[in-house]
Write a protein that holds these residues in place. Sequence first.
Motif, PDB file in Angstrom:
ATOM      1  N   GLN A  48       1.018  -1.273   0.134  1.00  0.00           N
ATOM      2  CA  GLN A  48      -0.027   0.011  -0.196  1.00  0.00           C
ATOM      3  C   GLN A  48       0.736   1.463   0.025  1.00  0.00           C
ATOM      4  O   GLN A  48       0.705   2.237  -0.550  1.00  0.00           O
ATOM      5  CB  GLN A  48      -1.032   0.070   1.029  1.00  0.00           C
ATOM      6  N   ILE A  49       1.922   1.340   0.663  1.00  0.00           N
ATOM      7  CA  ILE A  49       2.668   2.324   0.851  1.00  0.00           C
ATOM      8  C   ILE A  49       3.531   2.628  -0.441  1.00  0.00           C
ATOM      9  O   ILE A  49       3.563   3.628  -1.179  1.00  0.00           O
ATOM     10  CB  ILE A  49       3.777   2.226   1.891  1.00  0.00           C
ATOM     11  N   ARG A  50       3.892   1.585  -1.229  1.00  0.00           N
ATOM     12  CA  ARG A  50       4.730   1.661  -2.360  1.00  0.00           C
ATOM     13  C   ARG A  50       3.635   2.407  -3.419  1.00  0.00           C
ATOM     14  O   ARG A  50       4.032   2.986  -4.291  1.00  0.00           O
ATOM     15  CB  ARG A  50       5.150   0.222  -2.823  1.00  0.00           C
ATOM     16  N   GLN A  51       2.430   1.653  -3.247  1.00  0.00           N
ATOM     17  CA  GLN A  51       1.258   2.460  -4.539  1.00  0.00           C
ATOM     18  C   GLN A  51       1.084   3.785  -4.166  1.00  0.00           C
ATOM     19  O   GLN A  51       0.855   4.509  -5.222  1.00  0.00           O
ATOM     20  CB  GLN A  51       0.033   1.571  -4.194  1.00  0.00           C
ATOM     21  N   ASP A  52       1.066   4.018  -2.800  1.00  0.00           N
ATOM     22  CA  ASP A  52       0.709   5.290  -2.630  1.00  0.00           C
ATOM     23  C   ASP A  52       1.753   6.289  -3.173  1.00  0.00           C
ATOM     24  O   ASP A  52       1.456   7.266  -3.671  1.00  0.00           O
ATOM     25  CB  ASP A  52       0.636   5.599  -1.106  1.00  0.00           C
ATOM     26  N   LEU A  53       3.203   6.006  -2.849  1.00  0.00           N
ATOM     27  CA  LEU A  53       4.188   6.866  -3.079  1.00  0.00           C
ATOM     28  C   LEU A  53       4.240   6.895  -4.716  1.00  0.00           C
ATOM     29  O   LEU A  53       4.669   7.783  -5.235  1.00  0.00           O
ATOM     30  CB  LEU A  53       5.327   6.485  -2.486  1.00  0.00           C
ATOM     31  N   ASN A  54       3.783   5.713  -5.272  1.00  0.00           N
ATOM     32  CA  ASN A  54       3.980   5.616  -6.777  1.00  0.00           C
ATOM     33  C   ASN A  54       3.426   6.598  -7.646  1.00  0.00           C
ATOM     34  O   ASN A  54       3.355   7.104  -8.702  1.00  0.00           O
ATOM     35  CB  ASN A  54       3.739   3.979  -7.272  1.00  0.00           C
ATOM     36  N   ASN A  55       2.017   7.186  -6.894  1.00  0.00           N
ATOM     37  CA  ASN A  55       1.093   8.095  -7.271  1.00  0.00           C
ATOM     38  C   ASN A  55       1.902   9.538  -7.568  1.00  0.00           C
ATOM     39  O   ASN A  55       1.418  10.330  -8.576  1.00  0.00           O
ATOM     40  CB  ASN A  55      -0.018   8.283  -6.340  1.00  0.00           C
ATOM     41  N   PHE A  56       3.038   9.522  -6.920  1.00  0.00           N
ATOM     42  CA  PHE A  56       3.619  10.704  -7.132  1.00  0.00           C
ATOM     43  C   PHE A  56       5.199  10.758  -7.636  1.00  0.00           C
ATOM     44  O   PHE A  56       6.068  11.466  -7.618  1.00  0.00           O
ATOM     45  CB  PHE A  56       3.888  11.687  -5.676  1.00  0.00           C
ATOM     46  N   GLY A  57       5.464   9.359  -8.097  1.00  0.00           N
ATOM     47  CA  GLY A  57       6.830   9.159  -8.687  1.00  0.00           C
ATOM     48  C   GLY A  57       7.517   8.184  -8.076  1.00  0.00           C
ATOM     49  O   GLY A  57       8.642   7.586  -8.556  1.00  0.00           O
ATOM     50  N   GLY A  58       7.402   7.853  -6.831  1.00  0.00           N
ATOM     51  CA  GLY A  58       8.023   6.445  -6.137  1.00  0.00           C
ATOM     52  C   GLY A  58       8.956   6.895  -5.181  1.00  0.00           C
ATOM     53  O   GLY A  58       9.031   6.651  -3.877  1.00  0.00           O
ATOM     54  N   PHE A  59       9.857   7.657  -5.766  1.00  0.00           N
ATOM     55  CA  PHE A  59      10.899   8.213  -4.790  1.00  0.00           C
ATOM     56  C   PHE A  59      11.925   7.095  -4.237  1.00  0.00           C
ATOM     57  O   PHE A  59      13.067   7.452  -3.639  1.00  0.00           O
ATOM     58  CB  PHE A  59      10.450   9.057  -3.430  1.00  0.00           C
ATOM     59  N   GLY A  60      11.732   5.831  -4.338  1.00  0.00           N
ATOM     60  CA  GLY A  60      12.574   4.824  -3.911  1.00  0.00           C
ATOM     61  C   GLY A  60      13.458   4.050  -4.956  1.00  0.00           C
ATOM     62  O   GLY A  60      13.231   4.213  -6.105  1.00  0.00           O
ATOM     63  N   GLN A  61      14.365   3.421  -4.575  1.00  0.00           N
ATOM     64  CA  GLN A  61      15.358   2.559  -5.507  1.00  0.00           C
ATOM     65  C   GLN A  61      15.174   1.044  -4.974  1.00  0.00           C
ATOM     66  O   GLN A  61      15.318   0.833  -3.742  1.00  0.00           O
ATOM     67  CB  GLN A  61      16.718   2.939  -5.582  1.00  0.00           C
TER      68      GLN A  61
END
Length: 215
Positions: A48-61
């Motif tokens: 859920q966290i990854r999906q949420d952040l992916n709405n805005f570009g993801g930001f992780g590697q």
Amino acid sequence: MNNNDKISPAVIRRLPKYYRYLGELTKMGLNKTSSRELSEMTGFSASQIRQDLNNFGGFGQQGFGYDVENLRNEIARILGLDKKYKIIIIGAGNIGQAIANYTGFYEADYEVVALFDKNPKLIGMSMRNALIKDIDELEEFLNVENIDIAVICTPKSVSQQVAEQLVQCGIRAIWNFAPKDLKMPDYVHVENVHLNESLFSLTYYYNQMNKKKSE
């Protein structure tokens, strides 16, 4: 990055929690985190966290996770916390005074610049550096000052009238603590906060736990 107007309100409501926990990680001196670690802290699933952040570009590697400071700054930017906001409070009773004294305002860049009330015993007092003014001065004040957010802490009977006056004076964001859902035009965003609804939900879960114990 996707169009933020299409982002689910549920996603937006989770972002402040991510922001808060990332702040705790920063205070602990941690530079990196992962969706799994954030899941353990927030109670949301890692996916859920990854999906949420992916709405805005993801930001992780992949294999690295998230840079804590960078992710917190990005969420601050998304939420608009990289700007300063001026706030007024209508109603300087117990709730209004408690909000004016809330330290969280000042840790983020929110400034309570004035409170308004009709009680002559309160007019002229200060909450932190914010003066309590006569409610009759509200319109003149808003014509001079550039206010971003208004907080309504009035009795239910006058809350709608106060909100309409605020909107007529140019306010477009209202945080409403009066026990009434305000009816506002679509171009005005209102957050209705009903403390008793949260308490009633807590009461439900408390009673459910007690039922399980007695079974």
